[in-house]
Design a protein around this motif. Sequence first.
Motif, mmCIF file in Angstrom:
data_model
loop_
_atom_site.group_PDB
_atom_site.id
_atom_site.type_symbol
_atom_site.label_atom_id
_atom_site.label_comp_id
_atom_site.label_asym_id
_atom_site.label_seq_id
_atom_site.Cartn_x
_atom_site.Cartn_y
_atom_site.Cartn_z
ATOM 1 N N UNK A 236 0.943 -1.247 -0.018
ATOM 2 C CA UNK A 236 -0.117 -0.047 0.024
ATOM 3 C C UNK A 236 0.733 1.154 0.096
ATOM 4 N N UNK A 237 1.856 1.155 0.850
ATOM 5 C CA UNK A 237 2.830 2.357 0.665
ATOM 6 C C UNK A 237 3.448 2.603 -0.685
ATOM 7 N N UNK A 238 4.091 1.508 -1.404
ATOM 8 C CA UNK A 238 4.435 1.673 -2.657
ATOM 9 C C UNK A 238 3.263 2.289 -3.509
ATOM 10 N N UNK A 239 2.051 1.755 -3.491
ATOM 11 C CA UNK A 239 0.961 2.210 -4.224
ATOM 12 C C UNK A 239 0.500 3.844 -4.073
ATOM 13 N N UNK A 240 0.742 4.229 -2.859
ATOM 14 C CA UNK A 240 0.404 5.600 -2.517
ATOM 15 C C UNK A 240 1.557 6.335 -2.966
#
Length: 265
Positions: free
Chosen positions: A114-118
């Motif tokens: 999710x951090x990569x995605x954000x």
Amino acid sequence: MTTATLPSTLSLGLSRGATELREFFRQKENLIFTVSLPAILMLLLGTVYVQEAAVAQMFAASMIGAGIISTSFVGLGMSVVADREDGTLKRLRGTPMPFTSYFIGKIVLVFVSSLFEAVLLLVVAVLRFDVELPSSLDKWLTFAWVFTLGVISCSLLGVALSSIAKSTRNAAGVLNLPYIVLQFLSGVFLMQSALPESLRTVGSIFPLKWVCQGFRSVFALDDGYAVMEAAGSWELGKIALVLGAWTIAGLVLVSRTFKWTNTSR
């Protein structure tokens, strides 16, 4: 004579998380699809609907929220179904690792992905739509706790709902249907204030609305944009309360519904 002590639940969970991350990053196609899909949707929808800076800020914030929930709720739920279907969960049940450690490992995976995605969504928002990033520490702290509560609560709900799906073939329908509907009811594509009261009420029950609203408070150009929300304010205290309540509810649901196999509890 000394007796060997078993690793703690947390250390086992972190170890399981490292294993989950290795498997995730080895699957290049799945990695690219999972992380890039929300960014592609942002590009397509934003090009059509975003015409001014204020709209770009609100739209980007909502898309970040929707992307994170997609990973934690839909992605994680389908991952658990796949582990149950291919026998991974059955094998893990025969090891000393408690199911709590298994969930810690999954949530570690969701946090990182999710951090990569954000980050990718923010890069697209800045480069394509000239979105301004927050400049104050308070804003980023709000982003952090909304992100954390959103990931944990929706991960638990995804795991709980995964017990309904008997295979990966029907898991997509079971998990995607509520997610797609809630995007329209939670202020992702339409501001909640534009919806009938009955639909606003339904959307306000679930975490997606509060995650997106929390992120909009972070990326808004100024607090005057809070009047665009259904309540006319950011309601940060209520966001924390609702997401915290869903985290507790998710823990209860998982403890009652989790199944190691499709035939047993």
